[in-house]
Design a protein around this motif. Sequence first.
Motif, PDB file in Angstrom:
ATOM      1  N   PRO A   1     -24.805  -2.773  23.503  1.00  0.00           N
ATOM      2  CA  PRO A   1     -23.447  -3.299  23.671  1.00  0.00           C
ATOM      3  C   PRO A   1     -23.197  -3.985  25.009  1.00  0.00           C
ATOM      4  O   PRO A   1     -22.363  -4.896  25.088  1.00  0.00           O
ATOM      5  N   ASP A   2     -23.912  -3.582  26.072  1.00  0.00           N
ATOM      6  CA  ASP A   2     -23.705  -4.202  27.379  1.00  0.00           C
ATOM      7  C   ASP A   2     -24.289  -5.608  27.457  1.00  0.00           C
ATOM      8  O   ASP A   2     -23.922  -6.380  28.345  1.00  0.00           O
ATOM      9  N   ALA A   3     -25.221  -5.927  26.569  1.00  0.00           N
ATOM     10  CA  ALA A   3     -25.864  -7.237  26.568  1.00  0.00           C
ATOM     11  C   ALA A   3     -25.247  -8.119  25.488  1.00  0.00           C
ATOM     12  O   ALA A   3     -24.608  -7.630  24.560  1.00  0.00           O
ATOM     13  N   SER A   4     -25.460  -9.415  25.610  1.00  0.00           N
ATOM     14  CA  SER A   4     -24.974 -10.367  24.613  1.00  0.00           C
ATOM     15  C   SER A   4     -26.121 -11.248  24.150  1.00  0.00           C
ATOM     16  O   SER A   4     -27.066 -11.495  24.908  1.00  0.00           O
ATOM     17  N   PRO A   5     -26.053 -11.745  22.908  1.00  0.00           N
ATOM     18  CA  PRO A   5     -27.091 -12.661  22.432  1.00  0.00           C
ATOM     19  C   PRO A   5     -27.137 -13.940  23.270  1.00  0.00           C
ATOM     20  O   PRO A   5     -26.116 -14.400  23.791  1.00  0.00           O
TER      21      PRO A   5
ATOM     22  N   THR B   1     -31.331 -11.576  31.965  1.00  0.00           N
ATOM     23  CA  THR B   1     -31.476 -10.123  31.918  1.00  0.00           C
ATOM     24  C   THR B   1     -31.247  -9.583  30.507  1.00  0.00           C
ATOM     25  O   THR B   1     -31.866  -8.588  30.113  1.00  0.00           O
ATOM     26  N   ASP B   2     -30.399 -10.249  29.734  1.00  0.00           N
ATOM     27  CA  ASP B   2     -30.183  -9.817  28.351  1.00  0.00           C
ATOM     28  C   ASP B   2     -31.392 -10.165  27.482  1.00  0.00           C
ATOM     29  O   ASP B   2     -31.764  -9.396  26.588  1.00  0.00           O
ATOM     30  N   ILE B   3     -32.031 -11.316  27.724  1.00  0.00           N
ATOM     31  CA  ILE B   3     -33.270 -11.654  27.026  1.00  0.00           C
ATOM     32  C   ILE B   3     -34.356 -10.636  27.377  1.00  0.00           C
ATOM     33  O   ILE B   3     -35.092 -10.153  26.500  1.00  0.00           O
ATOM     34  N   LEU B   4     -34.474 -10.300  28.649  1.00  0.00           N
ATOM     35  CA  LEU B   4     -35.472  -9.324  29.081  1.00  0.00           C
ATOM     36  C   LEU B   4     -35.283  -8.000  28.354  1.00  0.00           C
ATOM     37  O   LEU B   4     -36.241  -7.409  27.845  1.00  0.00           O
ATOM     38  N   HIS B   5     -34.040  -7.527  28.277  1.00  0.00           N
ATOM     39  CA  HIS B   5     -33.798  -6.258  27.599  1.00  0.00           C
ATOM     40  C   HIS B   5     -34.131  -6.359  26.118  1.00  0.00           C
ATOM     41  O   HIS B   5     -34.759  -5.453  25.543  1.00  0.00           O
ATOM     42  N   ALA B   6     -33.733  -7.473  25.483  1.00  0.00           N
ATOM     43  CA  ALA B   6     -34.014  -7.639  24.057  1.00  0.00           C
ATOM     44  C   ALA B   6     -35.515  -7.674  23.782  1.00  0.00           C
ATOM     45  O   ALA B   6     -36.008  -7.013  22.860  1.00  0.00           O
TER      46      ALA B   6
ATOM     47  N   TRP C   1     -29.954  -2.641  33.837  1.00  0.00           N
ATOM     48  CA  TRP C   1     -30.718  -3.705  33.191  1.00  0.00           C
ATOM     49  C   TRP C   1     -30.676  -5.001  33.968  1.00  0.00           C
ATOM     50  O   TRP C   1     -31.466  -5.915  33.716  1.00  0.00           O
ATOM     51  N   GLN C   2     -29.776  -5.108  34.946  1.00  0.00           N
ATOM     52  CA  GLN C   2     -29.824  -6.231  35.876  1.00  0.00           C
ATOM     53  C   GLN C   2     -30.937  -5.990  36.914  1.00  0.00           C
ATOM     54  O   GLN C   2     -31.472  -4.894  37.024  1.00  0.00           O
ATOM     55  N   PHE C   3     -31.274  -7.036  37.682  1.00  0.00           N
ATOM     56  CA  PHE C   3     -32.255  -6.881  38.757  1.00  0.00           C
ATOM     57  C   PHE C   3     -31.549  -6.193  39.929  1.00  0.00           C
ATOM     58  O   PHE C   3     -31.027  -6.844  40.834  1.00  0.00           O
ATOM     59  N   MET C   4     -31.543  -4.869  39.909  1.00  0.00           N
ATOM     60  CA  MET C   4     -30.787  -4.053  40.870  1.00  0.00           C
ATOM     61  C   MET C   4     -31.742  -3.233  41.725  1.00  0.00           C
ATOM     62  O   MET C   4     -32.595  -2.509  41.205  1.00  0.00           O
ATOM     63  N   GLY C   5     -31.598  -3.335  43.047  1.00  0.00           N
ATOM     64  CA  GLY C   5     -32.416  -2.573  43.979  1.00  0.00           C
ATOM     65  C   GLY C   5     -31.550  -1.985  45.070  1.00  0.00           C
ATOM     66  O   GLY C   5     -30.353  -1.751  44.886  1.00  0.00           O
ATOM     67  N   LEU C   6     -32.149  -1.793  46.255  1.00  0.00           N
ATOM     68  CA  LEU C   6     -31.379  -1.176  47.338  1.00  0.00           C
ATOM     69  C   LEU C   6     -32.033  -1.430  48.683  1.00  0.00           C
ATOM     70  O   LEU C   6     -33.227  -1.740  48.776  1.00  0.00           O
ATOM     71  N   ARG C   7     -31.217  -1.280  49.724  1.00  0.00           N
ATOM     72  CA  ARG C   7     -31.614  -1.301  51.113  1.00  0.00           C
ATOM     73  C   ARG C   7     -31.035  -0.034  51.740  1.00  0.00           C
ATOM     74  O   ARG C   7     -29.919   0.372  51.424  1.00  0.00           O
ATOM     75  N   LEU C   8     -31.773   0.597  52.643  1.00  0.00           N
ATOM     76  CA  LEU C   8     -31.293   1.828  53.279  1.00  0.00           C
ATOM     77  C   LEU C   8     -30.411   1.526  54.498  1.00  0.00           C
ATOM     78  O   LEU C   8     -30.571   0.506  55.158  1.00  0.00           O
ATOM     79  N   ALA C   9     -29.533   2.443  54.768  1.00  0.00           N
ATOM     80  CA  ALA C   9     -28.714   2.425  55.982  1.00  0.00           C
ATOM     81  C   ALA C   9     -28.678   3.820  56.558  1.00  0.00           C
ATOM     82  O   ALA C   9     -28.990   4.811  55.862  1.00  0.00           O
ATOM     83  N   ARG C  10     -28.292   3.935  57.813  1.00  0.00           N
ATOM     84  CA  ARG C  10     -28.096   5.258  58.416  1.00  0.00           C
ATOM     85  C   ARG C  10     -27.100   5.164  59.551  1.00  0.00           C
ATOM     86  O   ARG C  10     -26.919   4.109  60.158  1.00  0.00           O
ATOM     87  N   ASP C  11     -26.436   6.269  59.788  1.00  0.00           N
ATOM     88  CA  ASP C  11     -25.482   6.357  60.907  1.00  0.00           C
ATOM     89  C   ASP C  11     -26.237   6.576  62.199  1.00  0.00           C
ATOM     90  O   ASP C  11     -27.308   7.199  62.226  1.00  0.00           O
TER      91      ASP C  11
END
Length: 409
Positions: free
Chosen positions: A29-33, A137-142, A397-407
């Motif tokens: 449901p989160d993706a579309s054709p 990203t929707d093609i990749l998931h499909a 399902w998107q190209f989601m990553g991260l970067r670290l932070a600290r106080d």
Amino acid sequence: MARYFAVRKLTEDLARPLSDADATIQSMPDASPAKWHLAHTTWFFETFILRDHVAGYQHYREEWPFLFNSYYEAEGARMARAARGMLSRPTLADILDYRAAVDAAMERAIGQLSPDVLAMVELGCQHEQQHQELLLTDILHAFSMNPLECAVWAQKDAQHHATAVPHNWLDGRQGLVDIGADTTGSADFAFDCEGPRHTTFLHPHQLADRKVTNGEWLAFMADGGYDDPRLWLSDGWAWRQAQGIEAPLYWADSADGWTSFTLSGRQTINPAAPVCHVSFFEADAFATWAGARLPTEAEWEAAAALHDSTQGNLLDGPGNIRPDPTNTGPAFFGDAWEWTGSAYRPYPGFRAAEGAIGEYNGKFMSGQFVLRGGSCATPRGHTRATYRNFFYPHHRWQFMGLRLARDTA
């Protein structure tokens, strides 16, 4: 019109390898054709430019607005989002004919449009660029749901498999800083949710000079990161248990090591490449495991504003679309969107626009978190330091990553 046609052409170039069946299926449901993306972006121009501002314009098909409206309540009833994959008709060829007809009407009309309406054309181009990334990203998931694991663009895995060097810590700006876009008088485009520009306070902190890599994520997994509830937010732990999450999306273990499904088929994991397809819950657990945290969006923007948003591993066209292990240095833009610890909420003084266009961003400011920086599937030139992407914390399902932070003291 040169910009308009360049944007429209890229969308069709990205979809060109697809059959009608490929372009029709909806894998969740989160993706579309794919053909819905092709039609919806066309519906946007037809509705908000041609219908509203060109005298005598008639819809290409009177019944199609019901099919291709997304979430605009002011535009009336629409096809349920989860049912878009039921649209075996119109065909992909029909949709491409629709695009050609609307493009021809736009070309005829462009000289008649006022500056305010031309600004709406720019909004439509930016909107279509967002859907170019969603299309990919929707093609990749499909395709990942097909046991054959077919490639959209068959390319050999030729990326350098080096081990990333340890990250360095960059001192972040502190004290009073201005963030957000000037949405009142600037000639530069920004979505309404990026403003108003305002002053905020940053406590002493540091940011990692690069994104977290696959190699570091493998270390997190080897250390039992997915099995230690002390690292996880309560909602995240419940999600991880209910879904049986043990690795990033599209990863699989084999006798030869970990692999990931990509738009170029299944490829071996590159330890030096930025990790992607991880949820906010996973990113937060990793940061806790690493003795750090996710940056706030203000911390991220204050640092990223010093860098060129057009540089980095961003989308230039069809091909080997995946995070790049050679994209070293601060690299705030491209490869993978970076989760922040900031909820997606309005900035001080935010006001949604009048009419249907006012539904574009503001009504989604609930229960979602902000991501920054763009990805390998974000068109080059589309992102900027102020750009606020947003998704629910379980999405990945998107190209989601991260970067670290600290106080810091």
